[in-house]
Design an enzyme around this catalytic site. Structure first.
Site, PDB file in Angstrom:
ATOM      1  N   THR A  58      -3.290   5.341  -4.022  1.00 28.83           N
ATOM      2  CA  THR A  58      -2.254   6.043  -3.269  1.00 28.83           C
ATOM      3  C   THR A  58      -0.729   5.941  -4.071  1.00 28.83           C
ATOM      4  O   THR A  58       0.105   6.825  -4.221  1.00 28.83           O
ATOM      5  CB  THR A  58      -1.888   5.712  -2.089  1.00 28.83           C
ATOM      6  OG1 THR A  58      -1.897   4.274  -1.811  1.00 28.83           O
ATOM      7  CG2 THR A  58      -2.873   6.052  -1.184  1.00 28.83           C
ATOM      8  N   THR A  59      -0.575   4.770  -4.639  1.00 31.31           N
ATOM      9  CA  THR A  59       0.702   4.358  -5.388  1.00 31.31           C
ATOM     10  C   THR A  59       0.525   5.053  -6.873  1.00 31.31           C
ATOM     11  O   THR A  59       1.510   5.694  -7.312  1.00 31.31           O
ATOM     12  CB  THR A  59       0.910   3.012  -5.636  1.00 31.31           C
ATOM     13  OG1 THR A  59       0.578   2.366  -4.440  1.00 31.31           O
ATOM     14  CG2 THR A  59       2.253   2.575  -6.147  1.00 31.31           C
TER      15      THR A  59
ATOM     16  N   ASP B 181      -9.248  -0.241   2.196  1.00 31.26           N
ATOM     17  CA  ASP B 181      -9.079   0.626   0.862  1.00 31.26           C
ATOM     18  C   ASP B 181     -10.614   0.011   0.026  1.00 31.26           C
ATOM     19  O   ASP B 181     -10.967   1.182  -0.242  1.00 31.26           O
ATOM     20  CB  ASP B 181      -7.878  -0.089   0.116  1.00 31.26           C
ATOM     21  CG  ASP B 181      -6.649   0.418   0.491  1.00 31.26           C
ATOM     22  OD1 ASP B 181      -6.660   1.425   1.752  1.00 31.26           O
ATOM     23  OD2 ASP B 181      -5.355   0.606   0.203  1.00 31.26           O
TER      24      ASP B 181
ATOM     25  N   ASP C 248       0.796  -1.170  -0.089  1.00 31.76           N
ATOM     26  CA  ASP C 248      -0.134  -0.030  -0.258  1.00 31.76           C
ATOM     27  C   ASP C 248       0.850   1.068   0.105  1.00 31.76           C
ATOM     28  O   ASP C 248       1.847   1.529   0.999  1.00 31.76           O
ATOM     29  CB  ASP C 248      -0.790  -0.080   1.232  1.00 31.76           C
ATOM     30  CG  ASP C 248      -1.794   1.281   1.161  1.00 31.76           C
ATOM     31  OD1 ASP C 248      -2.424   1.610   0.254  1.00 31.76           O
ATOM     32  OD2 ASP C 248      -1.908   1.664   2.431  1.00 31.76           O
TER      33      ASP C 248
END
Length: 535
Positions: free
Chosen positions: A99-100, A392, A66
């Site tokens: 997020t990545t 998530d 994550d």
């Protein structure tokens, strides 16, 4: 007139540092690109995990892919890198996933900007081109979005597909059908409120990930007091945060002197009376279940048992807050006015066993949408990563219930946006067109990285995908199970429109902000002064 000295004049305090123009820009680019390179190997369904070792004595081990968790855990000194770390945190708080992607896209934009600046194109021209590109990409994403909000059956299918797509890049990828159903069921119980506080996740070691299940109601990881009823129907619950021991003398350093042991017994008796009086005040509320955040101690516990009241002590703060929310009660700390206190209600409280542990189960709570997801797994690291993955998925689903539009995943949306941006760039005169081309190139890097991480020939796959989009096959993306391109609509690879839009806007804004920098000034470190007045 005296000639001015050519020696540079420093206006900063001693120890302060300044990086100017090209040096500052290069330092920013290097830091941001390094952060992008750090997390890009975790992108996509075949992304790899990272082990994070904590400092300190009990160096904790975290295994995760994550982006936000990785970036939170690393200490960063470069100011531009800090901007990207903060941006991934905001992405995590705002929509829960992507997020990545957002970090990688911002880093790729800056990589392109570095090449343009080397060609002597001014940063403001690049920014102007990027802004036009962002607007064009946003419009293209909006047009490509599909909305099944009015068709319940199709919308539930969309939610399942979104949950599967979100989980496919996480640890739970092998059990994604099982967990997608859990997540969708939990979010649909919220009836559109999007209040994820009502979904409680409990982690219990043992069993395997497939043994995880959704429990209707609320589970509290505590034990019921001795000699008290273990099962209660139609419970009236008083939730409190109060000290149940006697109120000690608060004056610092005070002492009580007595001249015989009988006097000590009198003090103890007085303390007991105080405790008894407090318990009687609590019982006046007409309750049959008392839950306290602090300890209850033996004597009050005895009194509660004699009154036939179930008493649960030392419930953790998050548990108490969530329990108050789901049972419809309020946390109380004074008991003089029972008529003002809002009690919690539920139909049944009983003890249940999960693995080796006994938990307290509240069913038929006032807030009907409340539920608990019990995660099982072989090690603590697996449980922690499973919780992050599920969190998530729950966040994305809760966002999708509010904003029902969806787009296709697997690099399809990025290629679609890149195609539109390239078309606009071809019609734009001047240097801005070069900046817009670079924006499209950065967008195309996301499917390239996804293919690279899976060990496939990214150049070939992305070229095929680009050709498919030129032929107006707008739903085509990367099929990472087969290593080919495929129709995302048939494969059911769907993502939330909200997440994709946030990735695009956040990455463009962060990259633009870093590109504007032409000077970095570091304050002088504070001098350590020896302490001559220890307390």
């Amino acid at each position: 007139m005296a000639s001015l000295s050519m020696a540079p004049v420093s206006i900063f305090k001693q120890g302060a540092d300044e990086e100017k123009a090209e040096t500052a820009r290069l330092s920013s680019f290097v830091g941001a690109i390094a952060i992008g390179d750090l997390v890009k190997s975790t992108l996509g369904p075949k992304g790899m995990d990272k082990i994070l070792l904590g400092g300190g004595r009990e160096s904790s081990v975290t295994v995760t892919n994550d982006g936000a968790t990785i970036l939170k855990a690393i200490g960063v000194d470069n100011p531009a890198a800090k901007v990207l770390v903060d941006m991934s945190k905001v992405q995590d708080d705002e929509v829960g996933d992507g997020t990545t992607s957002v970090t990688v896209l911002a880093a790729e934009l800056l990589r392109e900007a570095e090449l343009l600046i080397a060609k002597k194109i001014h940063p403001q021209i690049i920014i102007s081109g990027w802004r036009k590109a962002t607007q064009a990409a946003r419009e293209a994403l909006k047009e490509a979005a599909v909305d099944h909000g009015n068709d319940q059956v199709k919308f539930e299918e969309d939610l399942l597909n979104i949950a599967r797509t979100t989980l496919s890049s996480k640890l739970l990828t092998h059990h994604k059908d099982h967990f997608a159903k859990l997540a969708v069921e939990a979010v649909l119980r919220l009836k559109g409120s999007g209040n994820l506080e009502a979904i409680h996740v409990i982690k219990k070691l043992g069993g395997s990930l497939t043994d995880s299940y959704l429990d209707e109601g609320f589970l509290l990881d505590k034990k019921i007091g001795v000699n008290q009823p273990k099962r209660l129907e139609n419970a009236n619950i008083l939730i409190a945060n109060t000290g149940m021991d006697t109120d000690k003398i608060k004056i610092f350093g005070s002492r009580v002197r007595v001249d015989s042991t009988a006097k000590v017994a009198e003090i103890e008796l007085a303390e007991k009376e105080k405790m008894k009086e407090k318990v009687e005040r609590i019982l006046k509320h007409g309750i049959n279940c008392f839950i306290n955040r602090q300890l209850i101690y033996n004597y009050p516990e005895q009194l509660f048992a004699a009154a036939g009241v179930m008493a649960i002590e030392h419930a953790d703060f998050v548990g108490v807050e969530r329990l108050a929310l789901v049972t419809g009660g309020e946390i109380t700390s004074t008991f003089d006015h029972p008529e003002l206190v809002k009690l919690g209600h539920c139909k049944l409280i009983e003890e249940v066993m999960i693995g080796e542990d006994t938990l307290i189960h509240f069913s038929g709570v006032a807030m009907g949408e409340a539920c608990t997801i019990v995660l099982r797994g072989a090690t603590q690291q697996i449980l922690d990563e499973a919780e992050r993955s599920l969190h998530d998925a729950l966040c994305v689903l809760a966002q999708t219930v509010k904003e029902t539009r969806t787009v296709y995943g697997g690099g399809c949306s990025e290629m679609l946006m890149a195609k539109v941006v390239t078309d606009v760039a071809n019609r734009t005169p001047g240097k801005e067109a070069v900046a817009m081309e670079s924006f499209a190139k950065a967008l195309r890097m996301l499917p390239t990285i996804i293919a690279d991480n899976a060990g496939y020939d990214s150049a070939d796959l992305v070229a095929q995908l680009r050709a498919a989009h030129q032929e107006n096959k707008n739903t085509f993306g990367l099929n990472m199970n087969e290593g080919t391109i495929g129709d995302m609509a048939e494969l059911g690879i769907t993502e939330s429109f909200q997440v994709k839009r946030q990735v695009l806007l956040s990455a463009a804004e962060a990259a633009e902000m870093i590109l504007r920098v032409d000077d970095i000034i570091k304050a002088a470190p504070r001098k350590r002064v020896p302490d001559h007045h220890p307390c």
